[in-house]
Design an enzyme around this catalytic site. Structure first.
Site, PDB file in Angstrom:
ATOM      1  N   ASP A   8       0.860  -1.179   0.000  1.00 22.24           N
ATOM      2  CA  ASP A   8       0.000   0.000   0.000  1.00 22.24           C
ATOM      3  C   ASP A   8       0.905   1.240   0.000  1.00 22.24           C
ATOM      4  OD1 ASP A   8      -2.300   1.673   0.423  1.00 22.24           O
ATOM      5  OD2 ASP A   8      -1.742   1.737   2.544  1.00 22.24           O
ATOM      6  N   ASP A  10       0.018   5.053   0.822  1.00 22.51           N
ATOM      7  CA  ASP A  10      -0.091   6.051   1.898  1.00 22.51           C
ATOM      8  C   ASP A  10      -0.086   5.385   3.272  1.00 22.51           C
ATOM      9  OD1 ASP A  10      -0.280   7.885  -0.163  1.00 22.51           O
ATOM     10  OD2 ASP A  10      -2.461   7.969  -0.105  1.00 22.51           O
TER      11      ASP A  10
HETATM   12 MG    MG Z   1      -2.716   3.265   3.532  1.00 26.37          MG
END
Ligand code: MG
Ligand code: ZN
Length: 196
Positions: A8, A10
């Site tokens: 992932d 962010d």
């Molecule tokens: Mg995230």
């Protein structure tokens, strides 16, 4: 079939922002993330970034800007000795009901199709319950990091009964665990040979 580490963006690679990362100036690598990615690049695992970017269809950030942020992110990772084999993002808002916004597994399935990946032998690293759910849907071994939204999201996972993933401090720790698992994977067949 190649296996992957799905990562992932962010809260795992870069600092999470409540108001979205809207420019390269707002993109800040988390401490240790670049080095973790460089270590991971020494394996034969595909490195794939999978990220929800609903800011695009909310009209907050144009898709071209998100793509240019990704291009610069990949350049910075490569300049540090890392590698990224693919970046897959979902531009949709939650109300659009798409099949790619995590917790749905669409991004992982798209990556698996394009890169011919063995999903069950793959790993996923995220900072949210939605990451853990997407990874579970396709049978990845999962790591929840406590950077980004991780701490609050761990609580959500516990409340909702989402389990079966490892909790680690950050991407560096997740990569450390993955490298150890990969070493074990390589040595097990040898031990089996010795055993018989
Ligand atoms: Mg995230
Ligand atoms: Zn989507």
């Amino acid at each position: 079939m190649p296996r992957a580490v799905f990562i992932d963006r962010d809260g795992v690679v870069c600092r999470n922002r409540e108001d979205y990362v809207k420019s390269w100036e707002e993109f800040h690598f988390l401490p240790g993330a670049l080095d973790a990615l460089a270590r991971l690049a020494q394996t034969d695992l595909r490195i794939v970034v999978v990220t929800n970017q609903s800011a695009i269809n909310r009209g907050i950030v144009p898709a071209e800007v998100v793509e240019s942020i990704h291009a610069r992110m990949v350049s910075a990772i490569e300049a540090n000795g890392g590698r990224v084999d693919g970046v897959f993002y979902c531009p949709h808002r939650p109300d659009e009901g798409c099949s790619c916004r995590k917790p749905r597994p669409g991004l992982l399935l798209r990556a698996a199709e394009q890169l011919a990946l063995d999903l069950e032998g793959s790993y996923l690293v995220g900072d949210a319950e939605s990451d853990m759910r997407a990874g579970r849907a396709v049978g990845c071994r999962r790591f929840l990091v406590l950077t980004g939204r991780g701490r609050r999201q761990l609580l959500r996972c516990l409340i909702h009964g989402e389990r079966g993933f490892a909790v680690v401090p950050d991407l560096q720790a997740a990569v450390g665990r993955i490298l150890r698992l990969e070493r074990q994977r390589r040595t097990v067949p040898l031990e089996e040979t010795v055993g018989c």
